[in-house]
Design a protein around this motif. Structure first.
Motif, PDB file in Angstrom:
ATOM      1  N   ILE A 122      32.484  -7.464  25.510  1.00 45.34           N
ATOM      2  CA  ILE A 122      31.833  -8.673  24.992  1.00 45.34           C
ATOM      3  C   ILE A 122      32.868  -9.742  24.685  1.00 45.34           C
ATOM      4  CG2 ILE A 122      29.860  -7.437  24.006  1.00 45.34           C
ATOM      5  CD1 ILE A 122      31.208  -7.717  21.255  1.00 45.34           C
ATOM      6  N   VAL A 124      33.256 -12.634  21.707  1.00 42.68           N
ATOM      7  CA  VAL A 124      32.740 -13.130  20.429  1.00 42.68           C
ATOM      8  C   VAL A 124      33.313 -14.520  20.226  1.00 42.68           C
ATOM      9  CG1 VAL A 124      32.559 -12.742  17.948  1.00 42.68           C
ATOM     10  CG2 VAL A 124      32.721 -10.778  19.501  1.00 42.68           C
ATOM     11  N   ILE A 133      27.733 -13.777  20.303  1.00 43.95           N
ATOM     12  CA  ILE A 133      28.203 -12.699  21.177  1.00 43.95           C
ATOM     13  C   ILE A 133      27.635 -12.896  22.575  1.00 43.95           C
ATOM     14  CG2 ILE A 133      28.160 -10.213  21.606  1.00 43.95           C
ATOM     15  CD1 ILE A 133      27.978  -9.821  18.570  1.00 43.95           C
ATOM     16  N   LYS A 134      28.529 -12.782  23.565  1.00 45.35           N
ATOM     17  CA  LYS A 134      28.117 -12.864  24.974  1.00 45.35           C
ATOM     18  C   LYS A 134      28.548 -11.570  25.656  1.00 45.35           C
ATOM     19  CE  LYS A 134      28.039 -16.925  26.834  1.00 45.35           C
ATOM     20  NZ  LYS A 134      28.329 -18.221  27.416  1.00 45.35           N
ATOM     21  N   ASP A 135      27.658 -10.977  26.434  1.00 48.74           N
ATOM     22  CA  ASP A 135      27.951  -9.731  27.138  1.00 48.74           C
ATOM     23  C   ASP A 135      28.580 -10.011  28.495  1.00 48.74           C
ATOM     24  OD1 ASP A 135      26.772  -7.196  25.745  1.00 48.74           O
ATOM     25  OD2 ASP A 135      25.382  -8.834  25.336  1.00 48.74           O
ATOM     26  N   SER A 152      19.584  -9.571  21.901  1.00 59.39           N
ATOM     27  CA  SER A 152      20.178  -8.831  20.791  1.00 59.39           C
ATOM     28  C   SER A 152      19.113  -8.196  19.910  1.00 59.39           C
ATOM     29  CB  SER A 152      21.037  -9.782  19.962  1.00 59.39           C
ATOM     30  OG  SER A 152      21.476  -9.156  18.789  1.00 59.39           O
ATOM     31  N   GLN A 155      23.078  -7.678  15.120  1.00 58.93           N
ATOM     32  CA  GLN A 155      24.492  -7.994  15.252  1.00 58.93           C
ATOM     33  C   GLN A 155      25.082  -8.340  13.890  1.00 58.93           C
ATOM     34  OE1 GLN A 155      24.597 -11.008  18.242  1.00 58.93           O
ATOM     35  NE2 GLN A 155      23.574 -12.539  17.021  1.00 58.93           N
ATOM     36  N   LEU A 157      29.125  -9.193  12.191  1.00 64.45           N
ATOM     37  CA  LEU A 157      30.564  -9.375  12.356  1.00 64.45           C
ATOM     38  C   LEU A 157      31.183  -9.573  10.984  1.00 64.45           C
ATOM     39  CD1 LEU A 157      32.969  -9.778  14.332  1.00 64.45           C
ATOM     40  CD2 LEU A 157      32.516 -12.227  14.162  1.00 64.45           C
ATOM     41  N   ILE A 174      32.758  -4.910  14.029  1.00 63.76           N
ATOM     42  CA  ILE A 174      31.570  -5.386  14.728  1.00 63.76           C
ATOM     43  C   ILE A 174      30.558  -4.254  14.867  1.00 63.76           C
ATOM     44  CG2 ILE A 174      32.509  -4.917  17.040  1.00 63.76           C
ATOM     45  CD1 ILE A 174      31.063  -7.654  17.798  1.00 63.76           C
ATOM     46  N   TYR A 176      26.936  -4.156  16.946  1.00 62.17           N
ATOM     47  CA  TYR A 176      26.112  -4.970  17.842  1.00 62.17           C
ATOM     48  C   TYR A 176      25.249  -4.070  18.710  1.00 62.17           C
ATOM     49  CZ  TYR A 176      25.289  -8.101  21.869  1.00 62.17           C
ATOM     50  OH  TYR A 176      24.732  -8.825  22.884  1.00 62.17           O
TER      51      TYR A 176
END
Length: 197
Positions: A122, A124, A133-135, A152, A155, A157, A174, A176
Motif C-alpha cells: 500500500i 499511505v 490509503i491506496k492499494d 475499505s 483503517q 494509522l 497500521i 487496514y
C-alpha cells in the motif's frame, strides 16, 4: 414531438446525474491520524530492529541496515474450481519494507514487498494530520506502479507525532482491511519505521 423532447431531456439529465454520482464515488476520503508519542518505545520496534533489512531481489540497493517494517498481510478468498462448493483459502505475506518521502506538502509512506517485478502493498498519503490509503496493483510491468480501486472495511494509522520534517524518524502502526473485489479480502496490520527523505 413534445413528448419525445421531454423524454430526451429527462434521459440526458438522468445520464448526467449518474455520471456525477459515479464521479463522487471516486473522491478520496482522508481519515484522522492517531498520535501516540510513546509509540517508538514499543517492544515491537525493539525486536524487529535487531534484524537486518530484507533484500527482495538481487540488484536491490538496501537503504537501511535494520528492518523497517514488520507487517503481516493476509488475503482471504473463496474459490470453487470443479465443484459447486466454495472453498475458503488464505495467504500470508511477511516480506514488507518501509520507505517514506515528502512530495510537496504530502508524506508518502510506501509499505510494499516489491521484488523487482511486482508488489502487493500500500501507499499511505499523509496530509494535514490525515491519511489516505491506496492499494498497489500487483498486475504491472517491471518498474511500473499502479493502484487498484478498493473498498475499505476499516483503517487505522497511529504515528509517533503529528508534524514531520525531512530527515525525521517516523514510527507507525497500521491496521487496514479492504475488499479487493467481491471475493477477496485483504487484511494488512503491523509496525513500521524509517527516515523521511
Amino acid at each position: 414531438m413534445i413528448k419525445t423532447l421531454h423524454f430526451i431531456i429527462i434521459f440526458v439529465l438522468g445520464l448526467s446525474f449518474l455520471s456525477c454520482k459515479s464521479e463522487s464515488k471516486k473522491i478520496e476520503q482522508f481519515e484522522k491520524i492517531t498520535v501516540d508519542e510513546n509509540l517508538s518505545k514499543s517492544d515491537s520496534f525493539k525486536i524487529f530492529s535487531k534484524y537486518p533489512e530484507l533484500k527482495l531481489f538481487n540488484s536491490e540497493k538496501v537503504e537501511s541496515p535494520t528492518k523497517t517494517a514488520y507487517i503481516v498481510q493476509e488475503d482471504r478468498f473463496y474459490t470453487n474450481f470443479y465443484s459447486q462448493e466454495k472453498t475458503y483459502r488464505f495467504y500470508q505475506f511477511y516480506d514488507y519494507k518501509c520507505k517514506a518521502e515528502y512530495k510537496g506538502d504530502t508524506i508518502n509512506i510506501w509499505l510494499n514487498n516489491y521484488n523487482g517485478y511486482f508488489g502487493n502493498g500500500i501507499l499511505v498519503k499523509i496530509f494535514n494530520g490525515q491519511f489516505l490509503i491506496k492499494d498497489i496493483n500487483p498486475k504491472t510491468l517491471k518498474n511500473e506502479v499502479k493502484f487498484i480501486e478498493t473498498h475499505s472495511n476499516s483503517q487505522k494509522l497511529v504515528l509517533n507525532k503529528a508534524n514531520f520534517q525531512k530527515n525525521d524518524s517516523i514510527y507507525g502502526f497500521i491496521d487496514y482491511s479492504t475488499n479487493l473485489d467481491s471475493l477477496v479480502t485483504k487484511n494488512f496490520r503491523g509496525y513500521f519505521k524509517t527516515k523521511i527523505k
